[in-house]
Design a protein around this motif. Structure first.
Motif, PDB file in Angstrom:
ATOM      1  N   PRO A  15       0.814  -1.209   0.000  1.00  0.00           N
ATOM      2  CA  PRO A  15       0.000   0.000   0.000  1.00  0.00           C
ATOM      3  C   PRO A  15       0.848   1.258   0.000  1.00  0.00           C
ATOM      4  O   PRO A  15       1.969   1.269   0.498  1.00  0.00           O
ATOM      5  CB  PRO A  15      -0.801  -0.107   1.305  1.00  0.00           C
ATOM      6  CG  PRO A  15      -0.817  -1.565   1.601  1.00  0.00           C
ATOM      7  CD  PRO A  15       0.515  -2.085   1.125  1.00  0.00           C
ATOM      8  N   THR A  49      -6.477  -1.576   7.066  1.00  0.00           N
ATOM      9  CA  THR A  49      -5.260  -1.943   6.368  1.00  0.00           C
ATOM     10  C   THR A  49      -4.115  -1.897   7.364  1.00  0.00           C
ATOM     11  O   THR A  49      -3.844  -0.850   7.953  1.00  0.00           O
ATOM     12  CB  THR A  49      -4.974  -0.981   5.190  1.00  0.00           C
ATOM     13  OG1 THR A  49      -6.137  -0.866   4.382  1.00  0.00           O
ATOM     14  CG2 THR A  49      -3.830  -1.499   4.354  1.00  0.00           C
ATOM     15  N   SER A  59       1.477  -7.975   4.722  1.00  0.00           N
ATOM     16  CA  SER A  59       0.121  -7.444   4.811  1.00  0.00           C
ATOM     17  C   SER A  59      -0.734  -8.377   5.665  1.00  0.00           C
ATOM     18  O   SER A  59      -0.770  -9.584   5.440  1.00  0.00           O
ATOM     19  CB  SER A  59      -0.488  -7.331   3.411  1.00  0.00           C
ATOM     20  OG  SER A  59       0.246  -6.445   2.604  1.00  0.00           O
ATOM     21  N   ARG A  80     -13.186  -2.109  -3.452  1.00  0.00           N
ATOM     22  CA  ARG A  80     -12.790  -3.450  -3.004  1.00  0.00           C
ATOM     23  C   ARG A  80     -13.670  -4.518  -3.631  1.00  0.00           C
ATOM     24  O   ARG A  80     -13.187  -5.530  -4.142  1.00  0.00           O
ATOM     25  CB  ARG A  80     -12.858  -3.519  -1.481  1.00  0.00           C
ATOM     26  CG  ARG A  80     -12.505  -4.867  -0.882  1.00  0.00           C
ATOM     27  CD  ARG A  80     -12.219  -4.738   0.604  1.00  0.00           C
ATOM     28  NE  ARG A  80     -13.335  -4.228   1.382  1.00  0.00           N
ATOM     29  CZ  ARG A  80     -14.167  -5.006   2.086  1.00  0.00           C
ATOM     30  NH1 ARG A  80     -14.009  -6.315   2.082  1.00  0.00           N
ATOM     31  NH2 ARG A  80     -15.135  -4.466   2.795  1.00  0.00           N
ATOM     32  N   ASP A 135      -9.899  -7.113  -1.501  1.00  0.00           N
ATOM     33  CA  ASP A 135      -9.051  -6.113  -0.868  1.00  0.00           C
ATOM     34  C   ASP A 135      -7.665  -6.060  -1.495  1.00  0.00           C
ATOM     35  O   ASP A 135      -7.014  -5.017  -1.487  1.00  0.00           O
ATOM     36  CB  ASP A 135      -8.941  -6.401   0.627  1.00  0.00           C
ATOM     37  CG  ASP A 135      -8.445  -5.196   1.417  1.00  0.00           C
ATOM     38  OD1 ASP A 135      -8.967  -4.092   1.191  1.00  0.00           O
ATOM     39  OD2 ASP A 135      -7.525  -5.362   2.234  1.00  0.00           O
ATOM     40  N   TYR A 136      -7.195  -7.175  -2.073  1.00  0.00           N
ATOM     41  CA  TYR A 136      -5.890  -7.165  -2.712  1.00  0.00           C
ATOM     42  C   TYR A 136      -5.909  -6.299  -3.967  1.00  0.00           C
ATOM     43  O   TYR A 136      -4.906  -5.672  -4.322  1.00  0.00           O
ATOM     44  CB  TYR A 136      -5.443  -8.585  -3.031  1.00  0.00           C
ATOM     45  CG  TYR A 136      -5.259  -9.437  -1.788  1.00  0.00           C
ATOM     46  CD1 TYR A 136      -4.252  -9.142  -0.878  1.00  0.00           C
ATOM     47  CD2 TYR A 136      -6.105 -10.505  -1.513  1.00  0.00           C
ATOM     48  CE1 TYR A 136      -4.083  -9.909   0.273  1.00  0.00           C
ATOM     49  CE2 TYR A 136      -5.945 -11.267  -0.367  1.00  0.00           C
ATOM     50  CZ  TYR A 136      -4.933 -10.964   0.521  1.00  0.00           C
ATOM     51  OH  TYR A 136      -4.769 -11.714   1.665  1.00  0.00           O
ATOM     52  N   GLN A 184      -5.540  -2.751  -2.762  1.00  0.00           N
ATOM     53  CA  GLN A 184      -4.153  -2.449  -2.431  1.00  0.00           C
ATOM     54  C   GLN A 184      -3.340  -2.153  -3.688  1.00  0.00           C
ATOM     55  O   GLN A 184      -2.498  -1.249  -3.703  1.00  0.00           O
ATOM     56  CB  GLN A 184      -3.533  -3.613  -1.664  1.00  0.00           C
ATOM     57  CG  GLN A 184      -4.072  -3.787  -0.259  1.00  0.00           C
ATOM     58  CD  GLN A 184      -3.371  -4.906   0.493  1.00  0.00           C
ATOM     59  OE1 GLN A 184      -2.303  -5.363   0.099  1.00  0.00           O
ATOM     60  NE2 GLN A 184      -3.973  -5.350   1.573  1.00  0.00           N
ATOM     61  N   GLN A 228      -4.092   1.316  -4.793  1.00  0.00           N
ATOM     62  CA  GLN A 228      -3.457   2.280  -3.893  1.00  0.00           C
ATOM     63  C   GLN A 228      -1.976   2.409  -4.226  1.00  0.00           C
ATOM     64  O   GLN A 228      -1.401   3.508  -4.199  1.00  0.00           O
ATOM     65  CB  GLN A 228      -3.649   1.845  -2.444  1.00  0.00           C
ATOM     66  CG  GLN A 228      -5.084   1.973  -1.963  1.00  0.00           C
ATOM     67  CD  GLN A 228      -5.271   1.468  -0.546  1.00  0.00           C
ATOM     68  OE1 GLN A 228      -4.425   0.773  -0.002  1.00  0.00           O
ATOM     69  NE2 GLN A 228      -6.403   1.797   0.050  1.00  0.00           N
ATOM     70  N   GLN A 229      -1.357   1.290  -4.538  1.00  0.00           N
ATOM     71  CA  GLN A 229       0.054   1.317  -4.918  1.00  0.00           C
ATOM     72  C   GLN A 229       0.240   2.147  -6.176  1.00  0.00           C
ATOM     73  O   GLN A 229       1.161   2.977  -6.264  1.00  0.00           O
ATOM     74  CB  GLN A 229       0.545  -0.109  -5.157  1.00  0.00           C
ATOM     75  CG  GLN A 229       1.973  -0.183  -5.687  1.00  0.00           C
ATOM     76  CD  GLN A 229       2.293  -1.547  -6.248  1.00  0.00           C
ATOM     77  OE1 GLN A 229       1.533  -2.490  -6.059  1.00  0.00           O
ATOM     78  NE2 GLN A 229       3.385  -1.661  -6.958  1.00  0.00           N
TER      79      GLN A 229
END
Length: 368
Positions: free
Chosen positions: A8, A83, A100, A212, A228-229, A232, A235-236
């Motif tokens: 993240p 998170t 994570s 998500r 949720d992955y 992430q 977000q990255q």
């Protein structure tokens, strides 16, 4: 395959010491330009690790270091954390691993709130962050205790980061580029985001990176980007794109502009640093870390339906053995050996995962 940089955005922020080296090559130079006092006062500090805090030599910062980072979401009058990540930096302060912790990880929580008589219970990990509206006094200590009881890992420092607030920095550059690997429809606003790379303003960027549920194609789950992955991974993308735009606008060369970035962080980033450690010290000590060379790791667990719904469980046998070895490797600075022995728990890179997902979707006819 070692998965690099699949973490993240706020984990990168922690390694960049609250933004000091986010856009500047060489933390020492950045601190010298904007002033040590400005650097140290730019980020708020709070003590919250409690019994989970490890001892460290504050006069000579060296590894290994373990850092607990909690991503928080402030909505209305409540603060929640769904998170959570454990950052490990090796003895030489050159290699970084990020573990994570799934929000749905089935764990024992010491305080499950009024509905459980404030007693312990078995619940999903993110339940630990929802027992009270008192984030600093009740909820955050409960999250830290839950993670410490689960892993036994002691942390040399900690950070809490407000993602929504950080996205305000998008206003500094206007737009950032995000690249969904297939079309999705926002479950917040019903906006449709097409497959492929486009530039988005702050409002749409925040909407997209909070998604998500839309990452639910079979190809998403097969590529490790389901649910949720997937969030992430987006977000990255957001933090890397923001860094790119900040550099393009010259924030890495202009001390005044860098100060503007630090001012924009405000209370969005809070650090728990031990007495004697400053933000400037941290920026200089971690200046050689490359955010594109970070190994991201999933907790050895698999999905099973429990009394609280679909949960991630560390099952007895291979998963429990691998998890126990992971906690020990974080403490003993033997992550390289653990990664070599457990490659299937190492996540793909963000770019590689995106490419793999797109290719899988095209092959199966489910692409956006």
């Amino acid at each position: 395959m070692a998965g690099k940089s699949g973490a993240p955005w706020w984990a990168h922020m922690m390694l960049y010491a609250g933004g000091l080296t986010m856009v500047v090559a060489g933390g020492a130079a950045a601190v010298t330009q904007i002033g040590v006092n400005t650097a140290n006062s730019a980020v708020e500090q709070e003590e919250f690790l409690g019994d989970a805090q490890a001892e460290m030599d504050v006069e000579n910062i060296e590894g290994p270091l373990n850092i607990l980072v909690l991503g928080v979401d402030k909505q209305g009058g409540s603060t929640r954390s769904d998170t959570m990540i454990m950052v490990h930096i090796n003895k030489d302060l050159t290699d970084v691993s990020m573990v994570s912790l799934p929000r749905d990880l089935y764990v024992e929580i010491p305080d499950c709130g009024p509905d459980w008589g404030d007693d312990s219970c078995m619940q999903k990990l993110n339940h630990a962050a929802s027992i009270s509206d008192d984030w600093e006094g009740v909820t955050r200590p409960n999250v830290v205790s839950t993670i410490y009881n689960l892993t036994g890992v002691e942390f040399h420092m900690g950070a809490t980061v407000d993602f929504n607030g950080f996205m305000d920095l998008v206003d500094l550059v206007g737009e950032i580029e995000l690249c969904p690997w297939h079309e999705i429809k926002s479950h917040h606003t019903d906006k449709v985001f097409p497959e492929g790379c486009q530039y988005y303003n702050k409002k749409d960027s925040l909407d997209l990176v909070r998604q998500r549920y839309p990452w639910n194609l079979d190809s998403d789950w097969e590529s490790g980007l389901g649910g949720d992955y997937g969030r992430q991974a987006m977000q990255q993308q957001a933090i890397k794109s923001l860094i790119t735009e900040l550099k393009a606008d010259g924030y890495h060369k202009d001390p005044a502009k860098l100060t503007e970035v630090l001012g924009g962080l405000g209370d969005k980033l809070k650090l728990d640093l031990q007495d004697g450690v400053t933000v400037a010290d941290l920026a200089v000590s971690l200046r050689d870390i490359d955010p594109n060379d970070i190994t991201s790791i999933r907790v050895p667990a698999s999905t099973e339906v429990t009394e609280v719904g679909d949960s991630e469980i560390i099952h007895e046998g291979e998963e429990q053995t691998a998890a126990d070895a992971l906690w020990a490797a974080l403490q003993d600075d033997t992550m390289d050996a653990w990664i070599a022995q457990n490659p299937h728990w190492v996540k793909q890179t963000g770019n590689a995962a995106t490419e793999t997902t797109t290719e899988t979707a095209e092959e199966s006819g489910t692409g956006g």
